[in-house]
Design a protein around this motif. Structure first.
Motif, PDB file in Angstrom:
ATOM      1  N   VAL A 635     100.126  93.698   8.059  1.00 52.02           N
ATOM      2  CA  VAL A 635      99.441  92.422   7.907  1.00 52.02           C
ATOM      3  C   VAL A 635      98.791  92.085   9.240  1.00 52.02           C
ATOM      4  O   VAL A 635      99.338  92.386  10.309  1.00 52.02           O
ATOM      5  CB  VAL A 635     100.423  91.308   7.464  1.00 52.02           C
ATOM      6  CG1 VAL A 635     101.520  91.100   8.508  1.00 52.02           C
ATOM      7  CG2 VAL A 635      99.680  90.005   7.196  1.00 52.02           C
ATOM      8  N   LYS A 636      97.582  91.489   9.187  1.00 54.77           N
ATOM      9  CA  LYS A 636      96.866  91.129  10.399  1.00 54.77           C
ATOM     10  C   LYS A 636      96.275  89.734  10.254  1.00 54.77           C
ATOM     11  O   LYS A 636      95.962  89.298   9.148  1.00 54.77           O
ATOM     12  CB  LYS A 636      95.738  92.127  10.701  1.00 54.77           C
ATOM     13  CG  LYS A 636      96.214  93.523  11.047  1.00 54.77           C
ATOM     14  CD  LYS A 636      95.049  94.405  11.455  1.00 54.77           C
ATOM     15  CE  LYS A 636      95.495  95.797  11.812  1.00 54.77           C
ATOM     16  NZ  LYS A 636      94.382  96.665  12.250  1.00 54.77           N
ATOM     17  N   GLY A 637      96.112  89.082  11.407  1.00 54.94           N
ATOM     18  CA  GLY A 637      95.531  87.755  11.415  1.00 54.94           C
ATOM     19  C   GLY A 637      94.562  87.563  12.564  1.00 54.94           C
ATOM     20  O   GLY A 637      94.710  88.169  13.626  1.00 54.94           O
ATOM     21  N   GLU A 638      93.548  86.725  12.325  1.00 54.60           N
ATOM     22  CA  GLU A 638      92.609  86.293  13.357  1.00 54.60           C
ATOM     23  C   GLU A 638      92.722  84.775  13.451  1.00 54.60           C
ATOM     24  O   GLU A 638      92.375  84.065  12.497  1.00 54.60           O
ATOM     25  CB  GLU A 638      91.172  86.669  12.994  1.00 54.60           C
ATOM     26  CG  GLU A 638      90.886  88.153  12.998  1.00 54.60           C
ATOM     27  CD  GLU A 638      89.479  88.457  12.505  1.00 54.60           C
ATOM     28  OE1 GLU A 638      88.864  89.407  13.022  1.00 54.60           O
ATOM     29  OE2 GLU A 638      88.996  87.749  11.596  1.00 54.60           O
ATOM     30  N   LEU A 639      93.190  84.281  14.586  1.00 55.60           N
ATOM     31  CA  LEU A 639      93.452  82.862  14.733  1.00 55.60           C
ATOM     32  C   LEU A 639      92.592  82.272  15.849  1.00 55.60           C
ATOM     33  O   LEU A 639      92.023  83.008  16.678  1.00 55.60           O
ATOM     34  CB  LEU A 639      94.939  82.645  15.043  1.00 55.60           C
ATOM     35  CG  LEU A 639      95.925  83.317  14.069  1.00 55.60           C
ATOM     36  CD1 LEU A 639      97.355  83.096  14.533  1.00 55.60           C
ATOM     37  CD2 LEU A 639      95.727  82.822  12.650  1.00 55.60           C
ATOM     38  N   PHE A 640      92.519  80.937  15.866  1.00 53.23           N
ATOM     39  CA  PHE A 640      91.821  80.215  16.926  1.00 53.23           C
ATOM     40  C   PHE A 640      90.389  80.721  17.093  1.00 53.23           C
ATOM     41  O   PHE A 640      89.997  81.226  18.152  1.00 53.23           O
ATOM     42  CB  PHE A 640      92.580  80.309  18.253  1.00 53.23           C
ATOM     43  CG  PHE A 640      94.022  79.921  18.162  1.00 53.23           C
ATOM     44  CD1 PHE A 640      94.437  78.886  17.330  1.00 53.23           C
ATOM     45  CD2 PHE A 640      94.994  80.594  18.897  1.00 53.23           C
ATOM     46  CE1 PHE A 640      95.771  78.533  17.244  1.00 53.23           C
ATOM     47  CE2 PHE A 640      96.324  80.234  18.812  1.00 53.23           C
ATOM     48  CZ  PHE A 640      96.717  79.208  17.980  1.00 53.23           C
ATOM     49  N   LYS A 642      89.003  83.321  15.869  1.00 52.26           N
ATOM     50  CA  LYS A 642      88.994  84.774  16.025  1.00 52.26           C
ATOM     51  C   LYS A 642      89.231  85.226  17.457  1.00 52.26           C
ATOM     52  O   LYS A 642      88.924  86.379  17.810  1.00 52.26           O
ATOM     53  CB  LYS A 642      87.681  85.372  15.498  1.00 52.26           C
ATOM     54  CG  LYS A 642      87.372  85.045  14.048  1.00 52.26           C
ATOM     55  CD  LYS A 642      86.063  85.683  13.600  1.00 52.26           C
ATOM     56  CE  LYS A 642      85.694  85.280  12.186  1.00 52.26           C
ATOM     57  NZ  LYS A 642      86.620  85.775  11.185  1.00 52.26           N
ATOM     58  N   ARG A 643      89.798  84.364  18.285  1.00 57.48           N
ATOM     59  CA  ARG A 643      90.051  84.726  19.676  1.00 57.48           C
ATOM     60  C   ARG A 643      91.482  85.177  19.911  1.00 57.48           C
ATOM     61  O   ARG A 643      91.862  85.516  21.032  1.00 57.48           O
ATOM     62  CB  ARG A 643      89.699  83.557  20.600  1.00 57.48           C
ATOM     63  CG  ARG A 643      88.222  83.161  20.517  1.00 57.48           C
ATOM     64  CD  ARG A 643      87.831  82.190  21.607  1.00 57.48           C
ATOM     65  NE  ARG A 643      87.871  82.796  22.922  1.00 57.48           N
ATOM     66  CZ  ARG A 643      86.920  83.537  23.448  1.00 57.48           C
ATOM     67  NH1 ARG A 643      85.826  83.801  22.751  1.00 57.48           N
ATOM     68  NH2 ARG A 643      87.033  84.044  24.653  1.00 57.48           N
ATOM     69  N   LEU A 644      92.289  85.191  18.853  1.00 60.06           N
ATOM     70  CA  LEU A 644      93.659  85.699  18.933  1.00 60.06           C
ATOM     71  C   LEU A 644      93.889  86.634  17.749  1.00 60.06           C
ATOM     72  O   LEU A 644      93.716  86.248  16.593  1.00 60.06           O
ATOM     73  CB  LEU A 644      94.668  84.561  18.899  1.00 60.06           C
ATOM     74  CG  LEU A 644      96.142  84.977  18.987  1.00 60.06           C
ATOM     75  CD1 LEU A 644      96.463  85.485  20.399  1.00 60.06           C
ATOM     76  CD2 LEU A 644      97.062  83.824  18.622  1.00 60.06           C
ATOM     77  N   ASN A 645      94.272  87.877  18.042  1.00 59.59           N
ATOM     78  CA  ASN A 645      94.565  88.852  17.000  1.00 59.59           C
ATOM     79  C   ASN A 645      96.067  89.084  16.908  1.00 59.59           C
ATOM     80  O   ASN A 645      96.750  89.230  17.938  1.00 59.59           O
ATOM     81  CB  ASN A 645      93.865  90.186  17.292  1.00 59.59           C
ATOM     82  CG  ASN A 645      92.415  90.184  16.856  1.00 59.59           C
ATOM     83  OD1 ASN A 645      92.119  90.115  15.665  1.00 59.59           O
ATOM     84  ND2 ASN A 645      91.503  90.249  17.820  1.00 59.59           N
ATOM     85  N   VAL A 646      96.570  89.105  15.684  1.00 60.34           N
ATOM     86  CA  VAL A 646      97.985  89.322  15.417  1.00 60.34           C
ATOM     87  C   VAL A 646      98.111  90.457  14.416  1.00 60.34           C
ATOM     88  O   VAL A 646      97.327  90.536  13.452  1.00 60.34           O
ATOM     89  CB  VAL A 646      98.651  88.046  14.851  1.00 60.34           C
ATOM     90  CG1 VAL A 646     100.130  88.280  14.579  1.00 60.34           C
ATOM     91  CG2 VAL A 646      98.460  86.873  15.807  1.00 60.34           C
ATOM     92  N   GLY A 647      99.076  91.333  14.611  1.00 55.71           N
ATOM     93  CA  GLY A 647      99.271  92.431  13.673  1.00 55.71           C
ATOM     94  C   GLY A 647     100.715  92.869  13.619  1.00 55.71           C
ATOM     95  O   GLY A 647     101.440  92.821  14.615  1.00 55.71           O
ATOM     96  N   ALA A 648     101.157  93.289  12.429  1.00 55.03           N
ATOM     97  CA  ALA A 648     102.482  93.860  12.235  1.00 55.03           C
ATOM     98  C   ALA A 648     102.349  95.005  11.250  1.00 55.03           C
ATOM     99  O   ALA A 648     101.587  94.921  10.280  1.00 55.03           O
ATOM    100  CB  ALA A 648     103.456  92.808  11.717  1.00 55.03           C
ATOM    101  N   ALA A 649     103.077  96.093  11.488  1.00 51.03           N
ATOM    102  CA  ALA A 649     102.949  97.276  10.643  1.00 51.03           C
ATOM    103  C   ALA A 649     104.278  97.987  10.520  1.00 51.03           C
ATOM    104  O   ALA A 649     105.122  97.947  11.428  1.00 51.03           O
ATOM    105  CB  ALA A 649     101.911  98.233  11.218  1.00 51.03           C
ATOM    106  N   ILE A 650     104.471  98.646   9.376  1.00 52.13           N
ATOM    107  CA  ILE A 650     105.539  99.619   9.199  1.00 52.13           C
ATOM    108  C   ILE A 650     104.879 100.925   8.786  1.00 52.13           C
ATOM    109  O   ILE A 650     103.842 100.924   8.120  1.00 52.13           O
ATOM    110  CB  ILE A 650     106.587  99.162   8.160  1.00 52.13           C
ATOM    111  CG1 ILE A 650     105.939  98.915   6.796  1.00 52.13           C
ATOM    112  CG2 ILE A 650     107.291  97.906   8.637  1.00 52.13           C
ATOM    113  CD1 ILE A 650     106.941  98.587   5.714  1.00 52.13           C
ATOM    114  N   TYR A 651     105.461 102.051   9.185  1.00 55.88           N
ATOM    115  CA  TYR A 651     104.816 103.327   8.905  1.00 55.88           C
ATOM    116  C   TYR A 651     105.864 104.410   8.656  1.00 55.88           C
ATOM    117  O   TYR A 651     107.042 104.288   9.027  1.00 55.88           O
ATOM    118  CB  TYR A 651     103.903 103.752  10.064  1.00 55.88           C
ATOM    119  CG  TYR A 651     104.603 103.894  11.393  1.00 55.88           C
ATOM    120  CD1 TYR A 651     105.227 105.085  11.753  1.00 55.88           C
ATOM    121  CD2 TYR A 651     104.644 102.840  12.289  1.00 55.88           C
ATOM    122  CE1 TYR A 651     105.876 105.217  12.970  1.00 55.88           C
ATOM    123  CE2 TYR A 651     105.284 102.958  13.506  1.00 55.88           C
ATOM    124  CZ  TYR A 651     105.899 104.142  13.844  1.00 55.88           C
ATOM    125  OH  TYR A 651     106.541 104.264  15.041  1.00 55.88           O
TER     126      TYR A 651
END
Length: 822
Positions: A635-640, A642-651
Motif C-alpha cells: 500500500v502507498k500514499g501521497e500526503l500533504f 504529494k510532498r510526503l510518500n508513504v509505502g509498506a510492502a510484503i514480499y
C-alpha cells in the motif's frame, strides 16, 4: 617491487586517453551548439481551446520552461506563442499524467510569475502576472496553479522525496503509481548528511546494507538488499554491465548526481538478468536554464579535505543551449592506519533544443580513486588457541605497499524528440572505460596454521597478489513511450531495446603463493606493514574476455477504470560471454495498482528471475542459471500535496539453482565450489516514509525485515542483518539569523553471525544488534554562504561491519563545510 616507472607510463597513457575523450566530447558539444537555431519561438496557428474538457496524457520531464511549454502546446493542440525572453532562465516541474489543458499549463507555470492571456485570433500568449495585458487581449480567468509541485528532478526542491521515478518500468510514474518498492535518495538529503560516496548513500537507504569486510572499493564489501547481493547498476537508466567484477560500479562519487533511485526486489523487466535484490540507478545532474554556481570546501577528521565546484548556465542568449561543469577533489587519511585515499572527479554536459520538440545532450565524465595501504580484509579474529583477539579500531591488515587504483571515464550522448501525438522517443549511446589495478597484501586468517600465537604473534602470513583489468562497455538504449486509445480510454505504452558489449583486457599475475617469496609477517602484534617487502610478481598472462547482452522489452499501463491501473510487461534477453550463452530468455512482469482514495493506493506485482552464474560445482562445472519468481503486495500514499510518500510492502521470493558455498571449502577454478540449491525462499516486509512532514520539516524513516531459508528451512546469508531501521530528519528555523537547520538520525540493525569460524572451524562469530547516531547542523550566514557540520557516530559505537575478521566501523568523526551558491 619497483613500480614507479611503469605507473608513470600508465598514467601518461591514461592522461592521453582522458585528453582524447575530452576532445571528443567538446567537439560533440560544439557540433550540437552549432546546429541549434537561436531564438526559437514556438508558434502554433489555430488550436484547441485552453478551457477544453478533453484530457491528454503528458510525459514532460522537468526542465526549461520554454521548452516544456512548447511540448505542452504540441501535445495538447493549444495554440501558444510567446517571447523567449519571458521564459529565459525559468524552469518547470515535470508533467506526468492525464490533465485538461488548463490543469497542465497551470502546473507548468507554477511559481514562474507568468500567466496566460488570449489574443484576438483565439490563440494564447504569456505575460508577467503584474503586467497589464496587451490591448488586443483579454485576460483569461485566473489559472489555478499548484505551487511547488515535485517532479522527478530533486535538486533545488529541498525535499526528501520525488514526484516521479522511472527505474522500475520506464514509465514516468509517481512512487504511488509504481507497483514495487522504490526509494529515492534526493540531492537535499545527500547534502544534509554529507553523503559523497555511493557507499554512504547505501548506508542510509531503506532496505540496503553493506557487508563490509575490507576497505571501501574492495571486492569484499558487497551491497545487499532483501538478503541477496546487488548486481544491477544503472546511470540515467542505462545498465552498467560487467559480470566479471560489478563491484567496480560502487566507486561512484555523488557530486555528479541529482538523485539515486533504488528499486528493491527483482527488476528483470528493466535489466533482463540479475538477482532479486535491487537495482541502483544513478541519475545525473542536468544543465539548468538559469545560471547557478556552487563552490564547497570541507574538512574533517583524519585529515579529510574535499572541494567541489558546480556551475550551470545557458550558453546562448535565447537559452536554447545549456551547459554544466562539475569538478571535485578529495584527499584523506583514515581511522585505519596506513590507509590514504585520493579522488578526482570532473564532468561536463551540454544540452540543446535543436527544435521546438527535440533535445540533444552530450557529455563526458571522469572519476579516479586511488588508495594506498589498502586491505581486502580485517585482521584475524582469533588466537591460535581459539580465543578472541581485541584489536584497536585503527589496526590495519594492509601492507604499506598494497594499493588500489580505479579509474572510470565515459562519453555519452542522447537525442529526445516529443511528437505532436504525445509520444516521445529517446536514444542514448554511451562509451565507458574503466580501469582497475590492485596490488594485494593483507594479513588474514583462513587456515588453522595462520591464526596468531597468543604469546609471540607468529603464524600469520600476508595474502599477496595482483589483479588488473580494463573493461570497456559500449551501450545503446532506445525507447519510445506515449499514450494510446483502447475501448474509449487512454493508456500508456513503452517500447524499448538495449544492447551492450563489454570487452575486458585482463593482465594476469600470481595470487596468494608467489614463487619463493616468504609471506610470513613475524609478530603481528607489533607489525608496521613494511615487512615482508612486496614480492616480485611480473605479469604472466594477457586475457581478453567479452560479454554481450541484447534485449527488447515492452511495458503497457492499461486504465480500465479511473481507479485501476494494470501494468503488463515482458523482456526477451540474449546473453553471451566467451564460453557460454543463453538465448531468448523471456522475463514477464505484471502489476495492479488500485486507488483506494485520492491519496492512497494498494498494489500487487509479479516478475521472474533469471541470471547466468559464473560459480562452479565440486566437479569444476558452471552451475545452471539462477531462476525464480518474485511476488509483492503493498500500500502507498501521497500526503500533504504529494510532498510526503508513504509505502509498506510484503514480499516472497522463490529461487532455484541458488549458489551456496560448500563447507568446508573445496577450491575450484576462480574460487571455491558451490552447490546449486533449489527450493530456497525469501520472505520479508518493508515500511518507508519520506518527504515533508510539515513546513520546514523533512524526514525519512524505514524498517526492513528479511528472512531467507533453503529447502530444509536453514537460514541463509546469516552474515547480513535480518532487520534494519533507518531514521533521519531535519528542521529548518528561518527566523534564527539567516536560517538554522538542525538534524539527526539513527541507523539500527539486528545481530548477524557466521558459523564454522576459528582455528578448529567450530566457533560462531557474532556481531550483536547495534545502532549508530548521526547529527548535523547548518547555519545560513547570508544569502550565498552557509556552514554545515556533521557529527557521525556521535556516541562512538564500536561494532564490526561484517563477520569472520575484525573490520570495525568508523569511530566518531566530524566534518565541517562552507558552501557558497550564486
Amino acid at each position: 617491487m619497483s613500480r614507479h616507472f611503469p605507473r608513470t607510463a600508465e598514467r601518461r597513457f591514461s592522461e592521453r586517453r582522458v585528453s582524447r575523450a575530452v576532445r571528443i566530447a567538446l567537439f560533440g558539444m560544439a557540433v550540437v551548439a552549432t546546429a541549434v537555431t537561436v531564438g526559437l519561438t514556438p508558434v502554433h496557428a489555430a488550436g484547441a481551446p485552453l478551457d477544453s474538457a478533453v484530457v491528454h496524457a503528458y510525459n514532460i520531464p522537468a526542465g526549461p520552461l520554454g521548452r516544456n511549454l512548447s511540448n505542452f502546446a504540441a501535445q495538447s493542440g493549444v495554440a501558444l506563442s510567446f517571447d523567449p525572453a519571458l521564459t529565459a532562465g525559468l524552469t518547470s516541474p515535470a508533467l506526468s499524467g492525464s490533465y485538461s489543458p488548463r490543469e497542465a499549463i497551470g502546473r507548468l507555470l507554477a511559481g514562474s510569475g507568468l500567466e496566460v492571456v488570449t489574443r484576438a485570433d483565439g490563440s494564447y500568449t504569456l505575460k508577467k502576472a503584474a503586467e497589464e495585458a496587451p490591448r488586443e487581449s483579454s485576460t483569461l480567468p485566473a489559472v489555478q496553479v499548484m505551487a511547488d509541485v515535485l517532479g522527478s528532478t530533486t535538486e533545488g526542491t529541498g525535499s526528501y522525496t520525488t514526484g516521479a521515478a522511472s527505474t522500475a518500468t520506464r514509465l514516468n510514474l509517481s512512487l504511488r503509481e509504481t507497483p514495487q518498492s522504490v526509494s529515492v535518495m534526493t540531492r537535499q538529503r545527500m547534502e544534509d548528511q554529507g553523503l559523497t560516496q555511493l557507499q554512504d548513500v547505501v548506508a542510509q537507504t531503506a532496505g540496503l546494507v553493506i557487508s563490509q569486510g575490507g576497505n571501501a572499493g574492495s571486492d569484499s564489501s558487497p551491497i545487499y538488499s532483501r538478503g541477496f547481493q546487488v548486481e544491477n547498476y544503472q546511470i540515467d537508466g542505462v545498465g552498467q554491465v560487467y559480470g566479471g567484477y560489478n563491484g567496480i560500479f560502487q566507486t561512484n562519487d555523488m557530486v555528479l548526481y541529482d538523485r539515486v533511485e533504488v528499486v528493491r526486489g527483482a527488476t528483470g523487466l528493466m535489466n533482463g538478468i540479475g538477482t532479486p535484490s535491487a537495482t541502483i540507478n544513478l541519475v545525473r545532474k542536468k544543465p539548468t536554464s538559469q545560471f547557478q554556481a556552487m563552490a564547497r570546501v570541507e574538512v574533517g577528521s583524519w585529515d579529510y579535505y574535499r572541494a567541489e565546484v558546480d556551475v550551470s548556465s545557458t550558453l546562448n542568449e535565447a537559452g536554447t543551449v545549456r551547459g554544466r561543469l562539475i569538478a571535485a577533489v578529495q584527499d584523506n587519511d583514515s581511522y585505519i592506519d596506513r590507509l590514504h585515499e585520493e579522488k578526482k572527479i570532473v564532468s561536463g554536459i551540454v544540452e540543446a533544443d535543436i527544435g521546438p520538440s527535440t533535445l540533444a545532450t552530450v557529455g563526458f565524465t571522469y572519476q579516479k580513486h586511488d588508495a594506498t595501504g589498502h586491505a581486502r580484509a580485517g585482521l584475524p579474529a582469533y588466537y591460535a588457541d581459539g580465543g578472541r583477539i581485541q584489536w584497536s579500531r585503527s589496526a590495519s591488515a594492509a601492507a604499506s605497499w598494497a594499493y588500489s587504483e580505479r579509474e572510470m571515464q565515459s562519453v555519452f550522448g542522447s537525442i529526445e524528440h516529443q511528437f505532436a501525438n504525445d509520444w516521445m522517443v529517446k536514444g542514448t549511446l554511451s562509451y565507458a572505460q574503466s580501469k582497475y589495478d590492485e596490488v594485494l597484501g593483507y594479513a588474514a586468517a583462513y587456515y588453522p596454521t595462520q591464526f596468531p600465537d597468543r604469546a609471540t604473534g607468529a603464524n600469520v602470513d600476508l595474502w599477496a597478489g595482483r589483479w588488473a583489468g580494463q573493461p570497456i562497455q559500449t551501450s545503446l538504449d532506445l525507447y519510445a513511450t506515449g499514450p494510446f486509445e483502447l475501448f474509449g480510454r487512454k493508456h500508456d505504452l513503452v517500447l524499448g531495446a538495449t544492447s551492450s558489449y563489454t570487452r575486458d583486457s585482463t593482465v594476469g599475475y600470481d595470487l596468494w603463493w608467489i614463487g619463493t617469496w616468504d609471506p610470513s609477517i613475524g609478530n603481528i602484534f607489533n607489525w608496521d606493514g613494511n615487512t615482508p617487502a612486496a614480492p616480485y610478481n611480473p605479469a604472466n598472462s594477457d586475457i581478453v574476455t567479452s560479454e554481450r547482452i541484447t534485449s527488447a522489452y515492452t511495458t503497457a499501463r492499461f486504465k480500465p477504470t479511473d481507479r485501476l491501473s494494470v501494468i503488463l510487461g515482458s523482456r526477451i534477453t540474449n546473453w553471451a560471454n566467451d564460453s557460454r550463452y543463453e538465448r531468448n530468455k523471456v522475463t514477464p512482469y505484471a502489476g495492479l495498482v488500485y486507488d483506494l482514495s485520492q491519496d492512497w493506493s494498494t498494489y500487487v506485482s509479479y516478475t521472474d528471475i533469471f541470471k547466468p552464474q559464473s560459480a562452479r560445482d565440486i566437479n569444476n562445472n558452471f552451475i545452471d542459471p539462477l531462476l525464480g519468481s518474485s511476488y509483492e503486495i503493498g500500500v502507498k500514499g501521497e500526503l500533504f500535496d504529494k510532498r510526503l510518500n508513504v509505502g509498506a510492502a510484503i514480499y516472497k521470493i522463490k529461487q532455484d539453482n541458488l549458489a551456496v558455498t560448500i563447507v568446508p571449502n573445496v577450491p575450484v577454478t576462480g574460487g571455491n565450489a558451490v552447490e546449486a540449491v533449489s527450493g530456497t525462499t525469501t520472505k520479508g516486509i518493508e515500511f518507508e516514509v519520506g518527504g515533508e512532514l510539515a513546513k520546514n520539516w523533512q524526514g525519512s524513516a524505514s524498517f526492513a525485515r528479511n528472512i531467507s531459508r533453503d529447502r530444509d528451512g536453514v537460514s541463509l546469508n546469516t552474515d547480513v542483518p535480518q532487520n534494519t531501521v533507518k531514521l533521519f530528519t531535519t528542521y529548518r528555523m528561518p527566523q534564527v539569523g539567516g536560517g538554522l537547520t538542525i538534524g539527526g538520525g539513527v541507523r539500527w540493525q539486528s545481530a548477524l553471525y557466521s558459523d564454522n569460524q576459528g582455528p578448529a572451524g567450530d566457533q560462531r562469530f557474532t556481531q550483536g544488534a547495534y545502532s549508530v547516531v548521526d547529527l548535523m547542523v547548518r547555519y545560513q550566514i547570508n544569502k550565498q554562504l552557509s556552514a554545515t557540520a556533521n557529527l557521525y557516530n556521535a556516541f562512538d559505537k564500536w561494532y564490526y561491519t561484517g563477520t569472520g575478521n575484525t573490520y570495525y566501523g568508523a569511530p566518531r568523526s566530524l566534518r565541517v563545510s562552507l558552501d557558497m551558491r550564486f
